[in-house]
Design a protein around this motif. Structure first.
Motif, short mmCIF file in Angstrom:
data_model
loop_
_atom_site.label_atom_id
_atom_site.label_comp_id
_atom_site.label_asym_id
_atom_site.label_seq_id
_atom_site.Cartn_x
_atom_site.Cartn_y
_atom_site.Cartn_z
N PRO A 35 0.90 -0.99 0.23
CA PRO A 35 0.21 0.15 0.05
C PRO A 35 0.87 1.21 -0.23
N THR A 36 0.06 2.60 -0.40
CA THR A 36 0.82 3.81 -0.83
C THR A 36 0.44 4.90 -0.23
N GLY A 37 -0.74 4.22 0.75
CA GLY A 37 -1.72 5.08 2.06
C GLY A 37 -2.70 6.28 1.12
N ASP A 38 -2.46 6.25 0.10
CA ASP A 38 -3.80 6.64 -1.07
C ASP A 38 -5.18 6.04 -1.28
N GLY A 39 -4.95 4.57 -1.58
CA GLY A 39 -5.81 3.74 -1.68
C GLY A 39 -5.24 3.05 -2.93
N LYS A 40 -4.06 3.60 -3.35
CA LYS A 40 -3.14 3.24 -4.78
C LYS A 40 -2.54 1.52 -3.79
N THR A 41 -1.26 1.37 -4.61
CA THR A 41 0.11 -0.08 -3.93
C THR A 41 0.64 0.09 -5.34
N ASP A 42 1.93 -0.60 -4.71
CA ASP A 42 3.15 0.05 -5.37
C ASP A 42 3.84 -1.73 -5.72
N PRO A 43 4.33 -2.00 -6.87
CA PRO A 43 4.59 -3.15 -6.85
C PRO A 43 6.24 -3.51 -6.88
N ALA A 44 6.68 -2.39 -6.05
CA ALA A 44 7.96 -2.93 -5.52
C ALA A 44 7.83 -2.88 -3.88
N ASN A 45 8.31 -3.78 -2.77
CA ASN A 45 8.29 -4.26 -1.47
C ASN A 45 9.11 -3.64 -0.92
N ALA A 46 8.99 -3.71 0.34
CA ALA A 46 9.52 -3.28 1.53
C ALA A 46 10.50 -4.56 1.77
N TRP A 47 10.91 -5.00 3.46
CA TRP A 47 12.08 -6.18 3.43
C TRP A 47 12.91 -5.72 5.26
N ILE A 48 12.74 -6.77 5.25
CA ILE A 48 13.10 -6.88 6.76
C ILE A 48 14.48 -8.01 6.39
N THR A 49 15.73 -7.93 6.99
CA THR A 49 16.40 -8.64 7.88
C THR A 49 16.48 -8.85 8.73
N VAL A 50 16.05 -10.37 9.85
CA VAL A 50 15.94 -10.76 10.79
C VAL A 50 17.24 -10.92 11.23
N HIS A 51 18.52 -10.77 12.24
CA HIS A 51 19.51 -10.90 12.72
C HIS A 51 19.08 -11.63 14.41
N GLN A 52 19.31 -13.03 15.03
CA GLN A 52 19.34 -12.99 16.34
C GLN A 52 20.14 -13.85 16.52
N PRO A 53 20.49 -12.91 17.93
CA PRO A 53 21.25 -13.63 18.72
C PRO A 53 21.67 -15.35 19.28
N GLU A 54 22.86 -15.56 19.50
CA GLU A 54 22.62 -16.94 19.91
C GLU A 54 21.31 -16.96 21.57
N GLN A 55 21.46 -16.16 21.93
CA GLN A 55 20.81 -16.60 22.57
C GLN A 55 19.89 -14.85 23.35
N THR A 56 18.59 -15.25 23.15
CA THR A 56 17.96 -13.86 22.98
C THR A 56 17.27 -13.07 24.89
N ASN A 57 17.33 -11.88 24.85
CA ASN A 57 17.02 -11.45 26.43
C ASN A 57 15.74 -11.42 26.00
N GLY A 58 14.75 -11.49 24.68
CA GLY A 58 13.57 -10.93 24.99
C GLY A 58 13.31 -9.82 23.85
N THR A 59 14.19 -8.95 23.79
CA THR A 59 14.00 -7.69 22.96
C THR A 59 14.43 -7.46 21.90
N ALA A 60 13.64 -6.96 21.02
CA ALA A 60 14.19 -6.38 19.93
C ALA A 60 13.83 -5.47 19.01
N ILE A 61 14.96 -5.32 18.62
CA ILE A 61 14.84 -3.52 17.42
C ILE A 61 14.43 -3.34 15.98
N VAL A 62 13.13 -2.81 15.42
CA VAL A 62 13.67 -2.55 14.11
C VAL A 62 14.49 -1.29 14.41
N ILE A 63 15.37 -1.30 13.02
CA ILE A 63 16.65 -0.32 12.91
C ILE A 63 16.44 0.25 11.54
#
Length: 283
Positions: A35-63
């Protein structure tokens, strides 16, 4: 408040709930036209790369990397930040948001989707859904501060389960951020986000120092006094608004380093990293 961005993961069957491990995987955010927020759409996508530690403390941050809303600094303000967070047990989720080219809602929609996605996948990724934050640098700091001031609780009857959860971050960490679209803004970021001749209403909406409310999450801000491209007035104005609303917040004014804090190294860079972790632990 106005809704902004969210991120999604690759689906094998139901959207956002595939069983594959997420560690260091680059995953498309939207399953279908974005979505583009105006009722239209975009053929391009957004992406996320998830980097997880060996032992997580339960917190995550979107960068949210910077780049003036005209590019993305994916190294020093993206994947290297995730690697640093991993050293402290924090899951780092690097967001490749779509560049707006004047479509002001696009980056926020991606950021909100990212937060919702991480929260919806909390059990699978061994995260606490109440410890999902956002971090941003420069124009990415504007995006992170927008997500921290424009959010919703989700849509309970949404067909996609990701859209049923809140996109409010539990905290925000902003590093030399663009905050305002007013007098002290970074003109290139403003033009790329809002277009050549934005309305006063649009300038107000994305001047995030003017969008702080009693529901804004805790915020840590770091900014160098000698930052010329993005004056420290951006951070000072936001901090003043946070204090006015009694939002737990800290502004670390660094004596030097300029924009980019000496190329992501040295004592000023170390200072914000150390102090932001201490501040986060206190939360």
């Amino acid at each position: 408040m106005k809704p902004l961005l969210s991120l999604c993961f690759l689906l094998l069957a139901s959207p956002g709930f595939a069983d594959d491990a997420a560690t260091d995987k680059r995953i498309p955010l939207w399953d279908g036209p974005a979505p583009t927020g105006d009722g239209k759409t975009d053929p391009a996508n957004a992406w996320i790369t998830v980097h997880q530690p060996e032992q997580t403390n339960g917190t995550a941050i979107v960068i949210c990397p910077g780049g003036g809303y005209g590019g993305l600094v994916m190294g020093g303000e993206g994947h290297k930040i995730a690697a640093w967070l991993n050293q402290h047990g924090i899951t780092g989720v690097v967001l490749e948001y779509r560049l707006p080219a004047g479509r002001h809602a696009v980056p926020l929609l991606d950021a909100q989707r990212a937060i919702r996605t991480v929260r919806a996948r909390a059990d699978q990724w061994k995260l606490n859904p109440d410890r999902i934050g956002i971090m941003g640098f420069s124009a990415g700091g504007h995006l992170a501060s927008t997500a921290a001031t424009h959010f919703d609780a989700g849509t309970t009857d949404a067909p996609n389960p990701i859209e049923r959860v809140s996109c409010r971050p539990d905290f925000a960490i902003l590093v030399y951020p663009v905050v305002t679209m007013g007098q002290h803004t970074h003109q290139g970021s403003k033009r790329n986000l809002l277009g050549q001749d934005p309305s006063p209403e649009l300038v107000e909406l994305y001047s995030n120092e003017r969008q702080v409310s009693d529901n804004t999450p805790p915020v840590f801000i770091a900014h160098a006094l000698d930052d010329k491209p993005v004056p420290i007035a951006n951070s000072r104005q936001l901090y003043a608004a946070l204090q006015q609303h009694d939002i737990p917040s800290k502004l670390l004014e660094l004596p030097s380093g300029g924009h980019g804090l000496n190329g992501y190294k040295g004592p000023m860079w170390d200072a914000w990293q150390e102090q932001s972790l201490t501040w986060l632990a206190e939360r």
